[in-house]
Write a protein that holds these residues in place. Structure first.
Motif, PDB file in Angstrom:
ATOM      1  N   LYS A   1      47.805 -11.826   3.473  1.00 14.02           N
ATOM      2  CA  LYS A   1      47.527 -13.101   2.515  1.00 14.02           C
ATOM      3  C   LYS A   1      46.016 -12.790   2.136  1.00 14.02           C
ATOM      4  N   ILE A   2      45.462 -13.672   1.075  1.00 10.69           N
ATOM      5  CA  ILE A   2      43.958 -13.429   0.653  1.00 10.69           C
ATOM      6  C   ILE A   2      43.140 -14.218   1.444  1.00 10.69           C
ATOM      7  N   ASN A   3      43.702 -15.341   2.216  1.00  9.22           N
ATOM      8  CA  ASN A   3      42.960 -16.010   3.009  1.00  9.22           C
ATOM      9  C   ASN A   3      42.548 -15.251   4.402  1.00  9.22           C
ATOM     10  N   ALA A   4      43.468 -14.311   4.580  1.00  5.91           N
ATOM     11  CA  ALA A   4      43.058 -13.554   6.036  1.00  5.91           C
ATOM     12  C   ALA A   4      41.911 -12.524   5.775  1.00  5.91           C
ATOM     13  N   ALA A   5      41.579 -12.302   4.290  1.00  9.79           N
ATOM     14  CA  ALA A   5      40.430 -11.582   4.142  1.00  9.79           C
ATOM     15  C   ALA A   5      39.068 -12.127   4.569  1.00  9.79           C
ATOM     16  N   PHE A   6      39.172 -13.565   4.427  1.00  7.91           N
ATOM     17  CA  PHE A   6      38.090 -14.583   4.908  1.00  7.91           C
ATOM     18  C   PHE A   6      37.939 -14.462   6.183  1.00  7.91           C
ATOM     19  N   SER A   7      39.018 -14.851   6.923  1.00  4.23           N
ATOM     20  CA  SER A   7      39.213 -15.169   8.514  1.00  4.23           C
ATOM     21  C   SER A   7      38.720 -13.826   9.271  1.00  4.23           C
ATOM     22  N   GLU A   8      39.036 -12.798   8.642  1.00  4.19           N
ATOM     23  CA  GLU A   8      38.994 -11.452   9.524  1.00  4.19           C
ATOM     24  C   GLU A   8      37.539 -10.773   9.047  1.00  4.19           C
ATOM     25  N   GLY A   9      37.282 -11.012   7.588  1.00  4.56           N
ATOM     26  CA  GLY A   9      36.121 -10.183   7.199  1.00  4.56           C
ATOM     27  C   GLY A   9      34.927 -10.937   6.639  1.00  4.56           C
ATOM     28  N   LYS A  10      35.358 -12.180   6.899  1.00  9.21           N
ATOM     29  CA  LYS A  10      34.333 -13.404   6.482  1.00  9.21           C
ATOM     30  C   LYS A  10      33.786 -13.303   5.137  1.00  9.21           C
ATOM     31  N   ILE A  11      32.794 -14.078   4.626  1.00  9.34           N
ATOM     32  CA  ILE A  11      32.680 -14.185   3.057  1.00  9.34           C
ATOM     33  C   ILE A  11      32.550 -12.804   2.510  1.00  9.34           C
ATOM     34  N   GLU A  12      32.175 -11.854   3.053  1.00  7.24           N
ATOM     35  CA  GLU A  12      31.994 -10.380   2.499  1.00  7.24           C
ATOM     36  C   GLU A  12      33.412  -9.914   2.288  1.00  7.24           C
ATOM     37  N   GLY A  13      34.315 -10.240   3.056  1.00  8.50           N
ATOM     38  CA  GLY A  13      35.464  -9.655   2.939  1.00  8.50           C
ATOM     39  C   GLY A  13      36.376 -10.391   1.849  1.00  8.50           C
ATOM     40  N   LEU A  14      36.199 -11.635   1.737  1.00  4.19           N
ATOM     41  CA  LEU A  14      36.822 -12.533   0.758  1.00  4.19           C
ATOM     42  C   LEU A  14      36.178 -12.083  -0.697  1.00  4.19           C
ATOM     43  N   GLU A  15      34.868 -11.942  -0.748  1.00  2.56           N
ATOM     44  CA  GLU A  15      34.030 -11.531  -2.031  1.00  2.56           C
ATOM     45  C   GLU A  15      35.134 -10.202  -2.510  1.00  2.56           C
ATOM     46  N   LYS A  16      34.912  -9.011  -1.590  1.00  2.00           N
ATOM     47  CA  LYS A  16      35.666  -8.056  -1.906  1.00  2.00           C
ATOM     48  C   LYS A  16      37.164  -8.151  -2.694  1.00  2.00           C
ATOM     49  N   ALA A  17      37.833  -8.781  -2.037  1.00  2.00           N
ATOM     50  CA  ALA A  17      39.070  -9.134  -2.147  1.00  2.00           C
ATOM     51  C   ALA A  17      39.411  -9.762  -3.594  1.00  2.00           C
ATOM     52  N   VAL A  18      38.427 -10.805  -3.665  1.00  4.56           N
ATOM     53  CA  VAL A  18      38.538 -11.504  -5.140  1.00  4.56           C
ATOM     54  C   VAL A  18      38.301 -10.694  -6.258  1.00  4.56           C
ATOM     55  N   GLU A  19      37.171  -9.836  -5.790  1.00  6.42           N
ATOM     56  CA  GLU A  19      36.826  -8.909  -6.977  1.00  6.42           C
ATOM     57  C   GLU A  19      37.842  -7.752  -7.385  1.00  6.42           C
ATOM     58  N   ASP A  20      38.556  -7.213  -6.405  1.00  9.91           N
ATOM     59  CA  ASP A  20      39.766  -6.395  -6.468  1.00  9.91           C
ATOM     60  C   ASP A  20      40.951  -7.214  -7.005  1.00  9.91           C
ATOM     61  N   LEU A  21      40.969  -8.231  -6.871  1.00  8.30           N
ATOM     62  CA  LEU A  21      42.221  -9.014  -7.155  1.00  8.30           C
ATOM     63  C   LEU A  21      42.170  -9.255  -8.973  1.00  8.30           C
ATOM     64  N   LEU A  22      40.809  -9.860  -9.189  1.00 13.29           N
ATOM     65  CA  LEU A  22      40.328 -10.213 -10.465  1.00 13.29           C
ATOM     66  C   LEU A  22      39.733  -9.231 -11.528  1.00 13.29           C
ATOM     67  N   GLY A  23      39.131  -8.121 -10.787  1.00 14.61           N
ATOM     68  CA  GLY A  23      38.433  -7.158 -11.558  1.00 14.61           C
ATOM     69  C   GLY A  23      37.218  -7.670 -12.240  1.00 14.61           C
ATOM     70  N   ILE A  24      36.639  -8.509 -11.308  1.00 18.86           N
ATOM     71  CA  ILE A  24      35.221  -9.272 -11.954  1.00 18.86           C
ATOM     72  C   ILE A  24      34.332  -9.135 -10.948  1.00 18.86           C
ATOM     73  N   LYS A  25      32.975  -9.423 -11.019  1.00 18.08           N
ATOM     74  CA  LYS A  25      31.961  -9.265  -9.852  1.00 18.08           C
ATOM     75  C   LYS A  25      31.713 -10.644  -9.509  1.00 18.08           C
ATOM     76  N   ILE A  26      31.528 -10.861  -8.345  1.00 16.48           N
ATOM     77  CA  ILE A  26      31.342 -12.114  -7.521  1.00 16.48           C
ATOM     78  C   ILE A  26      29.870 -12.048  -7.381  1.00 16.48           C
ATOM     79  N   ASP A  27      29.076 -13.069  -7.908  1.00 22.12           N
ATOM     80  CA  ASP A  27      27.380 -13.243  -7.809  1.00 22.12           C
ATOM     81  C   ASP A  27      27.034 -13.719  -6.728  1.00 22.12           C
ATOM     82  N   ASN A  28      27.756 -14.894  -6.233  1.00 22.93           N
ATOM     83  CA  ASN A  28      27.158 -15.677  -5.356  1.00 22.93           C
ATOM     84  C   ASN A  28      28.356 -16.605  -4.658  1.00 22.93           C
TER      85      ASN A  28
END
Length: 405
Positions: free
Chosen positions: A109-136
């Motif tokens: 689940k995508i929320n696991a990317a945050f609990s295990e990889g912190k904000i950097e992990g979630l940023e990467k997950a969202v970028e992969d999922l949506l194909g956009i760049k997260i700036d902040n």
């Protein structure tokens, strides 16, 4: 809630700036990287106006987390100052997002990317999922959310039905008890409202709709004149409970623009897809084709250069792709082959995987990894592997899993 946080900051700082009070408090306490901060105290009126005119549109990831560092709410937002629009995309926390090496059901689940990889992990997950760049990013925990709502005197909401739910296994225990009807929710009841999801027919999507409802009511309250005397206290509360990599000067700049323009349009959407069980675990499976349409609508100016919306049609014609149905779902390979063809890719084969069923989709690089990445970005597939072969008849092999249903 992410969306809520951002607007809280924007409005607070904008009002503080325009009144000339409270700015010092914010600058003193906000959790931002000091090395990137600029000394805004010496910026002249003309320089401020130039910055205002040059305001940059960014994609900002908002995370509402609990005491255990779990991301319970996820938003991506950008503020289009030119067209005076706020764009919000909500991502269900149960969104199916498999990662190599993480095989437990809850780890997909995508929320696991945050609990295990912190904000950097979630940023990467969202970028992969949506194909956009997260700036902040912006992170706010539940305690901060409650204190913000209490500081402004609560938010008026029409609760659609009685909401009752108890989870003693949660840490801390979760107890929700709201009665149907229009009422002013204090901080404790507001957090119950935005967290409740068990009574909605559409599960987490129902909760997202309720969060959007809360956001609109919150904005209405924040724009009332009665909020002005509360600005200093509100600024202190935000600075104590919020974490962000936005600098104070950036926040002030966006806030001033927001207050000045008073955006009239809020495009709030939920990630398209459907919830269903895979084994004994409930996931939200994204409709990848519809996601592409929403991304173009909300974040068209921010889509990363690796996304196919900015990849030349001519370059894609030189990439030979085979698309294989690994899910056993009739017509699946043809459906996604059309997506690739519409982006210029040379689809030379459409077929089925025999004797094996795939849960998740995969892209294999047969001649060149960069070409495989382009195909993966187009289809929003996160699993990209190398299978380079000098005898390969195609550049990329796509195997579609059940996540593409």
């Amino acid at each position: 809630m992410k969306r809520i946080l951002k607007i809280i900051i924007l409005i607070i700082i904008g009002i503080v700036l325009s009144l000339g009070v409270g700015t010092y408090i914010f600058y003193k306490n906000i959790h931002v990287p000091a090395s990137n901060e600029k000394n805004t105290s010496t910026v002249s009126r003309n320089e401020s106006q130039n910055k205002e005119q040059a305001i940059e549109r960014k994609n900002i990831l908002f995370v509402g987390s609990d005491e255990n560092n779990l991301s319970d709410t996820i938003f991506v937002i950008n503020y289009d100052a030119v067209n005076k629009k706020i764009n919000i995309l909500s991502i269900p926390r149960d969104t199916y997002y498999p990662r190599p090496g993480f095989n437990a059901p809850e780890e997909k689940k995508i929320n696991a990317a945050f609990s295990e990889g912190k904000i950097e992990g979630l940023e990467k997950a969202v970028e992969d999922l949506l194909g956009i760049k997260i700036d902040n990013y912006v992170i706010l925990n539940y305690e901060g959310f409650k204190k913000i709502i209490d500081t402004i005197g609560g938010v008026e909401i029409d609760v659609p039905f009685n909401m009752k739910y108890d989870d003693n296994s949660a840490n801390p225990p979760l107890h929700i008890d709201l009665k149907k009807g229009r009422q002013v929710l204090d901080g404790e009841k507001a957090i119950q409202f935005v967290r409740y999801r068990h009574g909605y027919v559409d599960g987490d999507l129902g909760r997202i709709k309720a969060q959007h409802q809360f956001l609109e009511a919150f904005l209405k309250k924040m724009l009332q004149p009665s909020i002005l005397p509360k600005v200093p206290s509100l600024a202190i509360t935000v600075s104590q409970y919020l974490k962000t990599d936005l600098t104070a000067s950036e926040i002030t700049q966006y806030a001033y623009q927001f207050i000045k323009d008073k955006p009239s349009t809020i495009n709030a959407m939920a990630l398209p897809g459907e919830g269903r069980y895979e084994g004994n675990t409930s996931y939200f499976f994204v409709d990848n084709i519809k996601v592409q349409e929403i991304v173009k609508e909300l974040f068209s100016d921010e889509v990363s250069t690796s996304n196919t919306s900015t990849t030349s049609f001519a370059e894609n014609k030189n990439i030979k792709v085979e698309v294989l149905n690994g899910a056993g779902i009739p017509g699946l390979a043809t459906k996604y082959a059309e997506v690739l063809k519409n982006e210029g890719f040379d689809v030379v084969k459409i077929g089925n995987v025999i004797g094996m069923t795939f849960t998740s989709s995969h892209v294999y690089a047969r001649t060149d990894e960069e070409r495989a990445e382009k195909v993966a970005k187009t289809l929003f597939i996160t699993n990209v592997e190398n299978d380079i072969s000098p005898d390969a008849n195609v550049d990329v092999t796509v195997i579609l899993g059940k996540d593409k249903e």
